[in-house]
Design a protein around this motif. Sequence first.
Motif, PDB file in Angstrom:
ATOM      1  N   ILE A 275      -6.238 -44.237  22.979  1.00 33.64           N
ATOM      2  CA  ILE A 275      -6.987 -44.596  24.091  1.00 33.64           C
ATOM      3  C   ILE A 275      -6.024 -44.634  25.244  1.00 33.64           C
ATOM      4  N   ARG A 276      -4.891 -45.391  24.916  1.00 36.45           N
ATOM      5  CA  ARG A 276      -3.744 -45.548  25.589  1.00 36.45           C
ATOM      6  C   ARG A 276      -3.254 -44.461  26.255  1.00 36.45           C
ATOM      7  N   ASP A 277      -3.298 -43.363  25.202  1.00 35.19           N
ATOM      8  CA  ASP A 277      -2.565 -41.861  25.886  1.00 35.19           C
ATOM      9  C   ASP A 277      -3.460 -41.228  26.660  1.00 35.19           C
ATOM     10  N   ILE A 278      -4.916 -41.801  27.301  1.00 31.54           N
ATOM     11  CA  ILE A 278      -5.511 -40.900  27.981  1.00 31.54           C
ATOM     12  C   ILE A 278      -4.963 -41.036  29.391  1.00 31.54           C
ATOM     13  N   GLY A 279      -4.399 -42.182  29.670  1.00 24.96           N
ATOM     14  CA  GLY A 279      -3.616 -41.984  31.081  1.00 24.96           C
ATOM     15  C   GLY A 279      -4.298 -42.364  32.337  1.00 24.96           C
ATOM     16  N   LEU A 280      -5.954 -42.708  31.943  1.00 31.25           N
ATOM     17  CA  LEU A 280      -6.768 -43.092  33.230  1.00 31.25           C
ATOM     18  C   LEU A 280      -7.557 -44.298  32.596  1.00 31.25           C
ATOM     19  N   THR A 281      -8.004 -45.141  33.387  1.00 29.23           N
ATOM     20  CA  THR A 281      -8.885 -46.300  33.030  1.00 29.23           C
ATOM     21  C   THR A 281     -10.221 -45.685  32.626  1.00 29.23           C
ATOM     22  N   TYR A 282     -11.133 -46.489  31.805  1.00 29.76           N
ATOM     23  CA  TYR A 282     -12.398 -46.264  31.524  1.00 29.76           C
ATOM     24  C   TYR A 282     -12.860 -45.818  32.888  1.00 29.76           C
ATOM     25  N   GLY A 283     -12.964 -46.687  33.684  1.00 24.12           N
ATOM     26  CA  GLY A 283     -13.681 -46.695  35.125  1.00 24.12           C
ATOM     27  C   GLY A 283     -13.343 -45.375  35.940  1.00 24.12           C
ATOM     28  N   GLU A 284     -12.198 -45.075  35.826  1.00 19.29           N
ATOM     29  CA  GLU A 284     -11.816 -43.751  36.387  1.00 19.29           C
ATOM     30  C   GLU A 284     -12.313 -42.599  35.753  1.00 19.29           C
TER      31      GLU A 284
ATOM     32  N   GLN B  29     -15.142 -42.645  33.925  1.00 21.17           N
ATOM     33  CA  GLN B  29     -16.498 -42.648  34.126  1.00 21.17           C
ATOM     34  C   GLN B  29     -16.928 -42.101  35.465  1.00 21.17           C
ATOM     35  N   GLU B  30     -16.004 -42.461  36.557  1.00 21.68           N
ATOM     36  CA  GLU B  30     -16.286 -42.015  37.841  1.00 21.68           C
ATOM     37  C   GLU B  30     -16.141 -40.412  37.778  1.00 21.68           C
ATOM     38  N   ALA B  31     -15.183 -40.002  37.165  1.00 17.51           N
ATOM     39  CA  ALA B  31     -14.881 -38.452  37.259  1.00 17.51           C
ATOM     40  C   ALA B  31     -16.006 -37.723  36.525  1.00 17.51           C
ATOM     41  N   THR B  32     -16.704 -38.341  35.282  1.00 22.28           N
ATOM     42  CA  THR B  32     -17.895 -37.654  34.831  1.00 22.28           C
ATOM     43  C   THR B  32     -19.035 -37.442  35.509  1.00 22.28           C
ATOM     44  N   ALA B  33     -19.347 -38.330  36.825  1.00 23.53           N
ATOM     45  CA  ALA B  33     -20.408 -38.114  37.667  1.00 23.53           C
ATOM     46  C   ALA B  33     -20.590 -36.775  38.281  1.00 23.53           C
ATOM     47  N   ASP B  34     -19.321 -36.259  38.659  1.00 20.94           N
ATOM     48  CA  ASP B  34     -19.394 -34.894  39.316  1.00 20.94           C
ATOM     49  C   ASP B  34     -18.275 -33.856  38.928  1.00 20.94           C
ATOM     50  N   TRP B  35     -18.137 -33.729  37.580  1.00 18.01           N
ATOM     51  CA  TRP B  35     -16.995 -32.858  36.887  1.00 18.01           C
ATOM     52  C   TRP B  35     -17.340 -31.547  37.123  1.00 18.01           C
TER      53      TRP B  35
ATOM     54  N   LEU C 193     -10.171 -29.547  32.910  1.00 19.29           N
ATOM     55  CA  LEU C 193      -9.670 -29.374  31.612  1.00 19.29           C
ATOM     56  C   LEU C 193      -9.189 -30.499  31.100  1.00 19.29           C
ATOM     57  N   GLN C 194      -8.549 -31.679  32.196  1.00 16.86           N
ATOM     58  CA  GLN C 194      -8.243 -32.982  31.742  1.00 16.86           C
ATOM     59  C   GLN C 194      -9.452 -33.628  31.153  1.00 16.86           C
ATOM     60  N   LEU C 195     -10.585 -33.530  31.693  1.00  9.85           N
ATOM     61  CA  LEU C 195     -11.658 -34.291  31.296  1.00  9.85           C
ATOM     62  C   LEU C 195     -12.019 -33.756  29.648  1.00  9.85           C
ATOM     63  N   ARG C 196     -11.925 -32.338  29.435  1.00 10.28           N
ATOM     64  CA  ARG C 196     -12.272 -31.770  28.314  1.00 10.28           C
ATOM     65  C   ARG C 196     -11.281 -32.377  27.062  1.00 10.28           C
ATOM     66  N   HIS C 197      -9.932 -32.266  27.698  1.00  9.95           N
ATOM     67  CA  HIS C 197      -8.881 -33.047  26.645  1.00  9.95           C
ATOM     68  C   HIS C 197      -9.215 -34.357  26.321  1.00  9.95           C
ATOM     69  N   ILE C 198      -9.917 -35.241  27.189  1.00  7.92           N
ATOM     70  CA  ILE C 198     -10.176 -36.677  26.724  1.00  7.92           C
ATOM     71  C   ILE C 198     -11.352 -36.647  26.113  1.00  7.92           C
TER      72      ILE C 198
ATOM     73  N   ILE D 149     -18.584 -39.617  25.964  1.00  4.77           N
ATOM     74  CA  ILE D 149     -18.697 -38.245  25.287  1.00  4.77           C
ATOM     75  C   ILE D 149     -19.668 -37.450  25.731  1.00  4.77           C
ATOM     76  N   PRO D 150     -20.899 -38.073  25.959  1.00  2.00           N
ATOM     77  CA  PRO D 150     -21.733 -36.830  26.169  1.00  2.00           C
ATOM     78  C   PRO D 150     -21.743 -36.451  27.445  1.00  2.00           C
ATOM     79  N   GLN D 151     -21.119 -37.201  28.332  1.00  3.23           N
ATOM     80  CA  GLN D 151     -20.951 -36.939  29.870  1.00  3.23           C
ATOM     81  C   GLN D 151     -19.724 -36.194  30.261  1.00  3.23           C
ATOM     82  N   LEU D 152     -18.945 -35.779  29.364  1.00  2.42           N
ATOM     83  CA  LEU D 152     -17.858 -35.005  29.566  1.00  2.42           C
ATOM     84  C   LEU D 152     -17.994 -33.590  29.302  1.00  2.42           C
ATOM     85  N   PRO D 153     -17.193 -32.692  29.924  1.00  7.11           N
ATOM     86  CA  PRO D 153     -17.433 -31.341  29.677  1.00  7.11           C
ATOM     87  C   PRO D 153     -16.881 -30.901  28.219  1.00  7.11           C
TER      88      PRO D 153
END
Length: 68
Positions: free
Chosen positions: A2-11, A13-19, A28-33, A64-68
Amino acid sequence: MIRDIGLTYGEVQEATADWRSTTPAQMLQLRHIKNMLTPLKGVSREIASADPLRQEIELWISLIPQLP
């Protein structure tokens, strides 16, 4: 992991709203996550339910369900 993601949970979560309206690089970053989080589904079941690590993993897995 989880630490390797490089973003916080909140960041994340916010990015998933309008990916769908983000740049290809951000998608691609969100898919990698998502690919990093998916294997944790099996791991979380092996950790005691009261363990804070399990709670953190399950929080991340909920994205996971909210990510591309």
